[in-house]
Design an enzyme around this catalytic site. Structure first.
Site, mmCIF file in Angstrom:
data_model
loop_
_atom_site.group_PDB
_atom_site.id
_atom_site.type_symbol
_atom_site.label_atom_id
_atom_site.label_comp_id
_atom_site.label_asym_id
_atom_site.label_seq_id
_atom_site.Cartn_x
_atom_site.Cartn_y
_atom_site.Cartn_z
ATOM 1 N N SER A 135 0.854 -1.197 0.000
ATOM 2 C CA SER A 135 0.000 0.000 0.000
ATOM 3 C C SER A 135 0.881 1.236 0.000
ATOM 4 O O SER A 135 2.071 1.162 0.342
ATOM 5 C CB SER A 135 -0.871 -0.015 1.263
ATOM 6 O OG SER A 135 -1.529 1.213 1.469
ATOM 7 N N TYR A 148 -2.746 -1.117 10.528
ATOM 8 C CA TYR A 148 -2.702 -1.264 9.068
ATOM 9 C C TYR A 148 -1.405 -0.696 8.504
ATOM 10 O O TYR A 148 -0.732 -1.329 7.679
ATOM 11 C CB TYR A 148 -3.899 -0.556 8.450
ATOM 12 C CG TYR A 148 -3.975 -0.705 6.940
ATOM 13 C CD1 TYR A 148 -4.497 -1.850 6.364
ATOM 14 C CD2 TYR A 148 -3.521 0.311 6.090
ATOM 15 C CE1 TYR A 148 -4.567 -1.994 4.990
ATOM 16 C CE2 TYR A 148 -3.588 0.177 4.721
ATOM 17 C CZ TYR A 148 -4.107 -0.977 4.171
ATOM 18 O OH TYR A 148 -4.164 -1.121 2.805
#
Length: 244
Positions: A135, A148
């Site tokens: 990401s 995350y």
């Protein structure tokens, strides 16, 4: 004269985790459209899911990957898309250890176990590749997403470490690092209804756009590319914060 680009994916045997929805489902569709043979792994049912497994449970991962390899007659590429966002919009003191562990288990350990149990099959391929879905949060941190952010930083470094360790086996490992993608997970986190990102004041990409990057990195056409993190974020990381 150069020939038109051919990703050489026809007949390629591809395993995709997180294939029930979002980026994983888009990748499975895109590979199939290119003529690849695809096996999808997920704990939830889905059109592209051929094997059910909880990717945090090693025995289930082993069985699913071996089953996929048997179904396909081998494995040439693995795409690890399975992931969760975990607690959103909360500070670290409000995050339970069980919540932290759950995010790391799915996003990092799941990718590790997938690569581990795919490796014996990938070693038998003439052009093996692994693509991990990281990401832009591997590089920058969104507020209120500590688990995350940490997990995606780990996924990025996992891909780099694997690219070094597996190079002697002829297995390339790269990662794709998108910014916000219009997926059910992102919509749930941000409270956006389906189609609601059209009114967003920031750029949002589609799962199909991410899948195109994955296809290239998983294909023999990207043979020299190894240990690379392909950032797909509309150029955000390139911008200086200098107030000029």
């Amino acid at each position: 004269m150069l020939e038109p680009m051919d990703l050489q994916l026809s007949g390629r045997r591809v395993v995709v985790t997180g294939a029930a929805s979002g980026i994983g489902a888009a990748c499975a569709r895109a590979f199939a459209a290119e003529g690849a043979r695809v096996a999808g792994i997920d704990r939830s049912p889905g059109e592209a899911v051929t094997h059910r497994a909880d990717l945090t449970v090693e025995d289930e991962v082993r069985a699913a990957v071996d089953g996929a390899a048997s179904r396909l007659g081998g494995v040439d590429a693995v795409v690890a898309c399975a992931g969760i966002s975990g607690p959103f919009g909360r500070g670290i003191e409000q995050i339970g250890l069980d919540e932290w562990n759950a995010v790391l288990a799915v996003n990092v350990t799941g990718a590790f176990l997938t690569a581990k149990h795919a490796l014996p099959h990938l070693r038998r391929s003439e052009s093996a590749a692994i693509v991990l879905l990281a990401s832009d949060s591997s590089f920058v941190a969104a507020q209120g997403m500590v688990p995350y952010n940490a997990s995606k930083g780990a996924v990025l470094q996992l891909a780099r470490a694997l690219s070094v360790d597996l190079a002697p086996d002829g297995v390339r490992v790269n990662s794709v690092c998108p910014s916000v993608v219009d997926t059910p997970m992102a919509r749930a986190d941000l409270g956006v209804p389906e189609g609601g990102f059209s009114a967003a004041d920031f750029p949002v990409q589609s799962p199909d756009e991410v899948a195109r990057h994955v296809l290239y990195l998983a294909s023999p056409a990207s043979r020299p590319v190894n240990g690379h993190a392909l950032v797909s974020d509309f150029g955000y990381l390139a911008r200086s914060s200098f107030p000029a």
